[in-house]
Design a protein around this motif. Structure first.
Motif, PDB file in Angstrom:
ATOM      1  N   ASP A  48       0.861  -1.169   0.000  1.00  0.00           N
ATOM      2  CA  ASP A  48       0.000   0.000   0.000  1.00  0.00           C
ATOM      3  C   ASP A  48       0.910   1.236   0.000  1.00  0.00           C
ATOM      4  N   PRO A  49       0.568   2.279  -0.736  1.00  0.00           N
ATOM      5  CA  PRO A  49       1.423   3.480  -0.775  1.00  0.00           C
ATOM      6  C   PRO A  49       1.755   4.056   0.604  1.00  0.00           C
ATOM      7  N   VAL A  50       0.869   3.924   1.579  1.00  0.00           N
ATOM      8  CA  VAL A  50       1.145   4.466   2.914  1.00  0.00           C
ATOM      9  C   VAL A  50       2.227   3.688   3.654  1.00  0.00           C
ATOM     10  N   GLU A  51       2.580   2.498   3.161  1.00  0.00           N
ATOM     11  CA  GLU A  51       3.628   1.695   3.783  1.00  0.00           C
ATOM     12  C   GLU A  51       5.029   2.117   3.336  1.00  0.00           C
ATOM     13  N   LEU A  52       5.119   2.950   2.298  1.00  0.00           N
ATOM     14  CA  LEU A  52       6.422   3.399   1.795  1.00  0.00           C
ATOM     15  C   LEU A  52       6.992   4.501   2.672  1.00  0.00           C
ATOM     16  N   LYS A  53       8.324   4.615   2.665  1.00  0.00           N
ATOM     17  CA  LYS A  53       8.966   5.760   3.310  1.00  0.00           C
ATOM     18  C   LYS A  53       8.478   7.015   2.613  1.00  0.00           C
ATOM     19  N   SER A  54       8.414   8.091   3.361  1.00  0.00           N
ATOM     20  CA  SER A  54       7.994   9.363   2.776  1.00  0.00           C
ATOM     21  C   SER A  54       8.940   9.757   1.645  1.00  0.00           C
ATOM     22  N   LEU A  55       8.382  10.213   0.557  1.00  0.00           N
ATOM     23  CA  LEU A  55       9.197  10.662  -0.571  1.00  0.00           C
ATOM     24  C   LEU A  55      10.095  11.829  -0.143  1.00  0.00           C
ATOM     25  N   HIS A  56       9.659  12.578   0.870  1.00  0.00           N
ATOM     26  CA  HIS A  56      10.447  13.700   1.396  1.00  0.00           C
ATOM     27  C   HIS A  56      11.821  13.249   1.889  1.00  0.00           C
ATOM     28  N   SER A  57      11.976  11.968   2.256  1.00  0.00           N
ATOM     29  CA  SER A  57      13.264  11.484   2.747  1.00  0.00           C
ATOM     30  C   SER A  57      14.297  11.385   1.628  1.00  0.00           C
ATOM     31  N   THR A  58      13.855  11.475   0.389  1.00  0.00           N
ATOM     32  CA  THR A  58      14.749  11.345  -0.762  1.00  0.00           C
ATOM     33  C   THR A  58      14.782  12.584  -1.629  1.00  0.00           C
ATOM     34  N   VAL A  59      13.613  13.135  -1.901  1.00  0.00           N
ATOM     35  CA  VAL A  59      13.499  14.249  -2.833  1.00  0.00           C
ATOM     36  C   VAL A  59      12.346  15.148  -2.381  1.00  0.00           C
ATOM     37  N   ASP A  60      12.397  16.407  -2.727  1.00  0.00           N
ATOM     38  CA  ASP A  60      11.316  17.336  -2.402  1.00  0.00           C
ATOM     39  C   ASP A  60      10.195  17.134  -3.425  1.00  0.00           C
ATOM     40  N   PRO A  61       9.058  16.556  -3.013  1.00  0.00           N
ATOM     41  CA  PRO A  61       7.981  16.267  -3.964  1.00  0.00           C
ATOM     42  C   PRO A  61       7.472  17.496  -4.712  1.00  0.00           C
ATOM     43  N   GLU A  62       7.354  18.630  -4.022  1.00  0.00           N
ATOM     44  CA  GLU A  62       6.868  19.839  -4.687  1.00  0.00           C
ATOM     45  C   GLU A  62       7.861  20.314  -5.749  1.00  0.00           C
ATOM     46  N   ALA A  63       9.147  20.241  -5.423  1.00  0.00           N
ATOM     47  CA  ALA A  63      10.175  20.634  -6.396  1.00  0.00           C
ATOM     48  C   ALA A  63      10.179  19.680  -7.586  1.00  0.00           C
ATOM     49  N   LEU A  64       9.996  18.391  -7.319  1.00  0.00           N
ATOM     50  CA  LEU A  64       9.932  17.401  -8.404  1.00  0.00           C
ATOM     51  C   LEU A  64       8.751  17.703  -9.315  1.00  0.00           C
ATOM     52  N   ASN A  65       7.589  17.967  -8.719  1.00  0.00           N
ATOM     53  CA  ASN A  65       6.397  18.288  -9.513  1.00  0.00           C
ATOM     54  C   ASN A  65       6.653  19.511 -10.389  1.00  0.00           C
ATOM     55  N   ALA A  66       7.244  20.541  -9.795  1.00  0.00           N
ATOM     56  CA  ALA A  66       7.511  21.783 -10.536  1.00  0.00           C
ATOM     57  C   ALA A  66       8.557  21.571 -11.622  1.00  0.00           C
ATOM     58  N   LEU A  67       9.608  20.826 -11.315  1.00  0.00           N
ATOM     59  CA  LEU A  67      10.692  20.604 -12.277  1.00  0.00           C
ATOM     60  C   LEU A  67      10.197  19.915 -13.544  1.00  0.00           C
ATOM     61  N   VAL A  68       9.471  18.835 -13.375  1.00  0.00           N
ATOM     62  CA  VAL A  68       9.058  18.080 -14.559  1.00  0.00           C
ATOM     63  C   VAL A  68       7.871  18.698 -15.281  1.00  0.00           C
ATOM     64  N   ARG A  69       7.209  19.664 -14.664  1.00  0.00           N
ATOM     65  CA  ARG A  69       6.118  20.367 -15.359  1.00  0.00           C
ATOM     66  C   ARG A  69       6.654  21.437 -16.294  1.00  0.00           C
ATOM     67  N   VAL A  70       7.925  21.804 -16.126  1.00  0.00           N
ATOM     68  CA  VAL A  70       8.542  22.835 -16.965  1.00  0.00           C
ATOM     69  C   VAL A  70       9.011  22.155 -18.246  1.00  0.00           C
ATOM     70  N   ARG A  71       8.103  22.034 -19.163  1.00  0.00           N
ATOM     71  CA  ARG A  71       8.423  21.372 -20.426  1.00  0.00           C
ATOM     72  C   ARG A  71       8.545  22.427 -21.499  1.00  0.00           C
ATOM     73  N   ASP A  72       9.700  22.472 -22.103  1.00  0.00           N
ATOM     74  CA  ASP A  72       9.985  23.452 -23.137  1.00  0.00           C
ATOM     75  C   ASP A  72      10.411  22.704 -24.389  1.00  0.00           C
ATOM     76  N   GLY A  73       9.567  22.657 -25.376  1.00  0.00           N
ATOM     77  CA  GLY A  73       9.862  21.947 -26.612  1.00  0.00           C
ATOM     78  C   GLY A  73      11.119  22.430 -27.306  1.00  0.00           C
ATOM     79  N   MET A  74      11.509  23.673 -27.047  1.00  0.00           N
ATOM     80  CA  MET A  74      12.719  24.223 -27.671  1.00  0.00           C
ATOM     81  C   MET A  74      13.984  23.606 -27.079  1.00  0.00           C
ATOM     82  N   ASN A  75      13.974  23.315 -25.789  1.00  0.00           N
ATOM     83  CA  ASN A  75      15.161  22.820 -25.107  1.00  0.00           C
ATOM     84  C   ASN A  75      15.090  21.335 -24.781  1.00  0.00           C
ATOM     85  N   GLY A  76      14.087  20.661 -25.255  1.00  0.00           N
ATOM     86  CA  GLY A  76      13.942  19.237 -24.972  1.00  0.00           C
ATOM     87  C   GLY A  76      13.224  18.988 -23.664  1.00  0.00           C
TER      88      GLY A  76
END
Length: 116
Positions: A48-76
Protein backbone atom coordinates in the motif's frame (compact mmCIF):
# COMPACT_ATOMS: atom_id res chain seq x y z
CA UNK A 1 -7.06 4.08 -22.14
CA UNK A 2 -6.89 4.76 -18.42
CA UNK A 3 -6.03 2.40 -15.60
CA UNK A 4 -5.42 2.60 -11.87
CA UNK A 5 -2.11 1.97 -10.11
CA UNK A 6 -2.26 1.84 -6.30
CA UNK A 7 -5.47 3.88 -6.43
CA UNK A 8 -4.07 6.58 -8.73
CA UNK A 9 -5.46 7.07 -12.23
CA UNK A 10 -2.79 6.79 -14.93
CA UNK A 11 -2.85 6.59 -18.71
CA UNK A 12 -0.87 3.35 -19.15
CA UNK A 13 1.43 0.93 -17.34
CA UNK A 14 4.06 -1.27 -19.02
CA UNK A 15 5.93 -4.09 -17.27
CA UNK A 16 9.20 -5.31 -18.79
CA UNK A 17 9.44 -8.81 -17.41
CA UNK A 18 13.08 -9.41 -18.41
CA UNK A 19 14.44 -6.26 -16.73
CA UNK A 20 11.82 -5.67 -14.03
CA UNK A 21 11.39 -2.07 -15.18
CA UNK A 22 7.92 -0.59 -14.82
CA UNK A 23 6.94 2.40 -16.95
CA UNK A 24 3.87 4.44 -16.05
CA UNK A 25 2.46 7.19 -18.22
CA UNK A 26 0.40 9.81 -16.38
CA UNK A 27 -1.52 12.97 -17.22
CA UNK A 28 0.24 15.84 -15.44
CA UNK A 29 -2.92 17.93 -15.57
CA UNK A 30 -4.64 15.33 -13.35
CA UNK A 31 -1.82 13.64 -11.41
CA UNK A 32 1.28 15.27 -9.88
CA UNK A 33 4.57 13.54 -10.72
CA UNK A 34 5.25 12.76 -7.04
CA UNK A 35 1.91 10.96 -6.74
CA UNK A 36 2.65 8.94 -9.90
CA UNK A 37 6.04 7.98 -8.41
CA UNK A 38 4.54 6.72 -5.14
CA UNK A 39 1.73 4.84 -6.91
CA UNK A 40 4.13 3.14 -9.35
CA UNK A 41 6.64 2.26 -6.64
CA UNK A 42 3.91 0.83 -4.38
CA UNK A 43 2.68 -1.28 -7.30
CA UNK A 44 6.22 -2.55 -8.02
CA UNK A 45 6.79 -3.42 -4.36
CA UNK A 46 3.32 -4.90 -3.89
CA UNK A 47 2.51 -2.69 -0.90
CA UNK A 48 0.00 0.00 0.00
CA UNK A 49 1.42 3.48 -0.77
CA UNK A 50 1.15 4.47 2.91
CA UNK A 51 3.63 1.69 3.78
CA UNK A 52 6.42 3.40 1.80
CA UNK A 53 8.97 5.76 3.31
CA UNK A 54 7.99 9.36 2.78
CA UNK A 55 9.20 10.66 -0.57
CA UNK A 56 10.45 13.70 1.40
CA UNK A 57 13.26 11.48 2.75
CA UNK A 58 14.75 11.34 -0.76
CA UNK A 59 13.50 14.25 -2.83
CA UNK A 60 11.32 17.34 -2.40
CA UNK A 61 7.98 16.27 -3.96
CA UNK A 62 6.87 19.84 -4.69
CA UNK A 63 10.17 20.63 -6.40
CA UNK A 64 9.93 17.40 -8.40
CA UNK A 65 6.40 18.29 -9.51
CA UNK A 66 7.51 21.78 -10.54
CA UNK A 67 10.69 20.60 -12.28
CA UNK A 68 9.06 18.08 -14.56
CA UNK A 69 6.12 20.37 -15.36
CA UNK A 70 8.54 22.83 -16.97
CA UNK A 71 8.42 21.37 -20.43
CA UNK A 72 9.98 23.45 -23.14
CA UNK A 73 9.86 21.95 -26.61
CA UNK A 74 12.72 24.22 -27.67
CA UNK A 75 15.16 22.82 -25.11
CA UNK A 76 13.94 19.24 -24.97
CA UNK A 77 12.49 17.35 -22.08
CA UNK A 78 13.62 17.45 -18.47
CA UNK A 79 14.01 14.41 -16.28
CA UNK A 80 15.08 13.66 -12.74
CA UNK A 81 16.58 10.38 -11.49
CA UNK A 82 16.85 9.41 -7.84
CA UNK A 83 16.81 6.36 -5.60
CA UNK A 84 13.98 5.58 -3.18
CA UNK A 85 13.22 2.35 -1.31
CA UNK A 86 16.11 0.62 -3.12
CA UNK A 87 14.77 1.40 -6.60
CA UNK A 88 15.98 3.80 -9.27
CA UNK A 89 13.21 6.17 -10.28
CA UNK A 90 13.25 8.48 -13.28
CA UNK A 91 10.52 11.06 -13.84
CA UNK A 92 10.26 12.62 -17.30
CA UNK A 93 8.61 15.95 -18.11
CA UNK A 94 6.48 14.30 -20.79
CA UNK A 95 4.52 12.45 -18.10
CA UNK A 96 6.37 9.17 -17.62
CA UNK A 97 7.77 7.49 -14.50
CA UNK A 98 10.13 4.50 -14.73
CA UNK A 99 10.99 2.35 -11.74
CA UNK A 100 13.95 -0.03 -11.90
CA UNK A 101 14.07 -2.44 -8.96
CA UNK A 102 17.23 -2.88 -6.94
CA UNK A 103 19.48 -0.36 -8.68
CA UNK A 104 21.12 2.87 -7.62
CA UNK A 105 21.19 5.80 -10.07
CA UNK A 106 24.52 6.80 -11.55
CA UNK A 107 26.36 9.45 -9.58
CA UNK A 108 26.79 12.85 -11.17
CA UNK A 109 30.24 14.29 -11.87
CA UNK A 110 30.53 15.34 -8.21
CA UNK A 111 29.93 11.80 -7.03
CA UNK A 112 26.45 12.45 -5.63
CA UNK A 113 23.08 11.12 -6.68
CA UNK A 114 20.46 13.52 -7.97
CA UNK A 115 18.10 13.12 -4.99
CA UNK A 116 18.39 14.92 -1.62
Amino acid sequence: MSTTVAGVGVEAVEYQQETGIVRTQFDQEKTPASMAVIATLADVMGVDPVELKSLHSTVDPEALNALVRVRDGMNGDIHSTFSHEGHTITVYSYGVVTVTPGHEPAANKYGRNVGK
